[in-house]
Scaffold this motif. Structure first.
Motif, PDB file in Angstrom:
ATOM      1  N   LEU A  18      -2.253  -2.254  -2.731  1.00 15.79           N
ATOM      2  CA  LEU A  18      -1.839  -2.069  -1.340  1.00 15.79           C
ATOM      3  C   LEU A  18      -2.679  -0.996  -0.649  1.00 15.79           C
ATOM      4  N   GLY A  19      -3.038   0.051  -1.373  1.00 11.70           N
ATOM      5  CA  GLY A  19      -3.928   1.054  -0.798  1.00 11.70           C
ATOM      6  C   GLY A  19      -5.291   0.486  -0.460  1.00 11.70           C
ATOM      7  N   PHE A  20      -5.823  -0.356  -1.335  1.00  7.12           N
ATOM      8  CA  PHE A  20      -7.092  -1.039  -1.083  1.00  7.12           C
ATOM      9  C   PHE A  20      -6.968  -1.971   0.118  1.00  7.12           C
ATOM     10  N   LEU A  21      -5.835  -2.678   0.210  1.00  6.37           N
ATOM     11  CA  LEU A  21      -5.611  -3.596   1.315  1.00  6.37           C
ATOM     12  C   LEU A  21      -5.514  -2.859   2.649  1.00  6.37           C
ATOM     13  N   VAL A  22      -4.867  -1.709   2.643  1.00  9.25           N
ATOM     14  CA  VAL A  22      -4.710  -0.921   3.869  1.00  9.25           C
ATOM     15  C   VAL A  22      -6.073  -0.488   4.400  1.00  9.25           C
ATOM     16  N   SER A  23      -7.016  -0.270   3.507  1.00 11.24           N
ATOM     17  CA  SER A  23      -8.339   0.170   3.960  1.00 11.24           C
ATOM     18  C   SER A  23      -9.081  -0.917   4.738  1.00 11.24           C
ATOM     19  N   PHE A  24      -8.649  -2.159   4.640  1.00 16.19           N
ATOM     20  CA  PHE A  24      -9.290  -3.236   5.390  1.00 16.19           C
ATOM     21  C   PHE A  24      -8.825  -3.316   6.834  1.00 16.19           C
ATOM     22  N   GLY A  25      -7.677  -2.767   7.147  1.00 23.44           N
ATOM     23  CA  GLY A  25      -7.234  -2.775   8.529  1.00 23.44           C
ATOM     24  C   GLY A  25      -5.788  -3.191   8.702  1.00 23.44           C
ATOM     25  N   ILE A  26      -5.373  -3.108   9.948  1.00 21.45           N
ATOM     26  CA  ILE A  26      -3.982  -3.331  10.291  1.00 21.45           C
ATOM     27  C   ILE A  26      -3.597  -4.807  10.177  1.00 21.45           C
ATOM     28  N   LYS A  27      -4.463  -5.700  10.596  1.00 22.97           N
ATOM     29  CA  LYS A  27      -4.119  -7.126  10.593  1.00 22.97           C
ATOM     30  C   LYS A  27      -3.792  -7.628   9.193  1.00 22.97           C
ATOM     31  N   GLN A  28      -4.664  -7.321   8.246  1.00 24.81           N
ATOM     32  CA  GLN A  28      -4.463  -7.807   6.887  1.00 24.81           C
ATOM     33  C   GLN A  28      -3.224  -7.172   6.253  1.00 24.81           C
ATOM     34  N   SER A  29      -3.061  -5.875   6.423  1.00 27.41           N
ATOM     35  CA  SER A  29      -1.898  -5.217   5.813  1.00 27.41           C
ATOM     36  C   SER A  29      -0.605  -5.640   6.501  1.00 27.41           C
ATOM     37  N   SER A  30      -0.681  -5.941   7.771  1.00 30.31           N
ATOM     38  CA  SER A  30       0.497  -6.433   8.483  1.00 30.31           C
ATOM     39  C   SER A  30       0.891  -7.808   7.959  1.00 30.31           C
ATOM     40  N   ARG A  31      -0.095  -8.653   7.710  1.00 34.56           N
ATOM     41  CA  ARG A  31       0.200  -9.978   7.143  1.00 34.56           C
ATOM     42  C   ARG A  31       0.839  -9.850   5.772  1.00 34.56           C
ATOM     43  N   VAL A  32       0.325  -8.946   4.961  1.00 41.16           N
ATOM     44  CA  VAL A  32       0.910  -8.730   3.638  1.00 41.16           C
ATOM     45  C   VAL A  32       2.344  -8.235   3.773  1.00 41.16           C
ATOM     46  N   GLY A  33       2.586  -7.372   4.756  1.00 37.21           N
ATOM     47  CA  GLY A  33       3.950  -6.901   5.008  1.00 37.21           C
ATOM     48  C   GLY A  33       4.888  -8.042   5.352  1.00 37.21           C
ATOM     49  N   TYR A  34       4.402  -8.971   6.171  1.00 41.93           N
ATOM     50  CA  TYR A  34       5.217 -10.139   6.519  1.00 41.93           C
ATOM     51  C   TYR A  34       5.493 -10.999   5.287  1.00 41.93           C
ATOM     52  N   VAL A  35       4.478 -11.198   4.471  1.00 40.67           N
ATOM     53  CA  VAL A  35       4.648 -12.013   3.267  1.00 40.67           C
ATOM     54  C   VAL A  35       5.621 -11.349   2.296  1.00 40.67           C
ATOM     55  N   LEU A  36       5.495 -10.037   2.114  1.00 37.13           N
ATOM     56  CA  LEU A  36       6.407  -9.324   1.218  1.00 37.13           C
ATOM     57  C   LEU A  36       7.841  -9.391   1.719  1.00 37.13           C
ATOM     58  N   THR A  37       8.036  -9.211   3.021  1.00 33.91           N
ATOM     59  CA  THR A  37       9.382  -9.289   3.583  1.00 33.91           C
ATOM     60  C   THR A  37       9.954 -10.692   3.423  1.00 33.91           C
ATOM     61  N   ALA A  38       9.145 -11.698   3.686  1.00 31.51           N
ATOM     62  CA  ALA A  38       9.617 -13.079   3.526  1.00 31.51           C
ATOM     63  C   ALA A  38       9.960 -13.369   2.065  1.00 31.51           C
ATOM     64  N   SER A  39       9.150 -12.863   1.143  1.00 30.17           N
ATOM     65  CA  SER A  39       9.440 -13.105  -0.272  1.00 30.17           C
ATOM     66  C   SER A  39      10.723 -12.417  -0.703  1.00 30.17           C
ATOM     67  N   LYS A  40      11.004 -11.243  -0.143  1.00 28.99           N
ATOM     68  CA  LYS A  40      12.263 -10.555  -0.451  1.00 28.99           C
ATOM     69  C   LYS A  40      13.455 -11.348   0.069  1.00 28.99           C
ATOM     70  N   LEU A  41      13.323 -11.885   1.276  1.00 25.45           N
ATOM     71  CA  LEU A  41      14.410 -12.691   1.835  1.00 25.45           C
ATOM     72  C   LEU A  41      14.632 -13.961   1.024  1.00 25.45           C
ATOM     73  N   VAL A  89       3.668   1.789   2.343  1.00 30.49           N
ATOM     74  CA  VAL A  89       2.210   1.675   2.441  1.00 30.49           C
ATOM     75  C   VAL A  89       1.815   0.766   3.598  1.00 30.49           C
ATOM     76  N   THR A  90       2.483  -0.372   3.749  1.00 32.73           N
ATOM     77  CA  THR A  90       2.129  -1.282   4.834  1.00 32.73           C
ATOM     78  C   THR A  90       2.543  -0.722   6.186  1.00 32.73           C
ATOM     79  N   THR A  91       3.626   0.035   6.221  1.00 33.12           N
ATOM     80  CA  THR A  91       4.059   0.629   7.482  1.00 33.12           C
ATOM     81  C   THR A  91       3.067   1.686   7.957  1.00 33.12           C
ATOM     82  N   VAL A  92       2.561   2.496   7.038  1.00 35.74           N
ATOM     83  CA  VAL A  92       1.583   3.522   7.391  1.00 35.74           C
ATOM     84  C   VAL A  92       0.329   2.872   7.955  1.00 35.74           C
TER      85      VAL A  92
END
Length: 103
Positions: A18-41, A89-92
């Motif tokens: 996730l730290g590596f992913l955050v270094s790529f930018g907001i769009k990619q980490s935001s997408r991962v955040g959406y996927v993680l939230t959906a997987s939790k639901l 991490v994704t929120t930051v």
């Protein structure tokens, strides 16, 4: 002491990923955040629907709070902090101006 079996190997891998992913930018980490939230639901819904056949209204309320209200709040607190820690991490990354240099 702590034995080697007690160490959670998945946690450092997730932190590094996730730290590596955050270094790529907001769009990619935001997408991962959406996927993680959906997987939790989805996991919560699977648990609920898998438990429906075992639902016995008469006997399930017996010993509903075996550890009392304090035990229930302690468990809820642990779940809350686990959830917020996992999403931190994704929120930051969403709030960072320049994630590649700021993280």
């Amino acid at each position: 002491g702590v034995s080697i079996v007690d160490i959670n190997f998945l946690a450092p891998v997730l932190i590094l990923f996730l730290g590596f992913l955050v270094s790529f930018g907001i769009k990619q980490s935001s997408r991962v955040g959406y996927v993680l939230t959906a997987s939790k639901l989805v996991a919560i819904l699977i648990t609920i629907f898998a438990g429906i056949p075992f639902w016995d209204m008469k006997n399930n309320w017996k010993d509903f709070f075996p550890n009392g209200l304090g035990g229930t709040f302690a468990g809820a607190g642990m779940i809350f902090f686990a959830y917020t820690g996992f999403d931190a991490v994704t929120t930051v990354a969403e709030e960072a101006v320049s994630p590649s240099t700021g993280m």
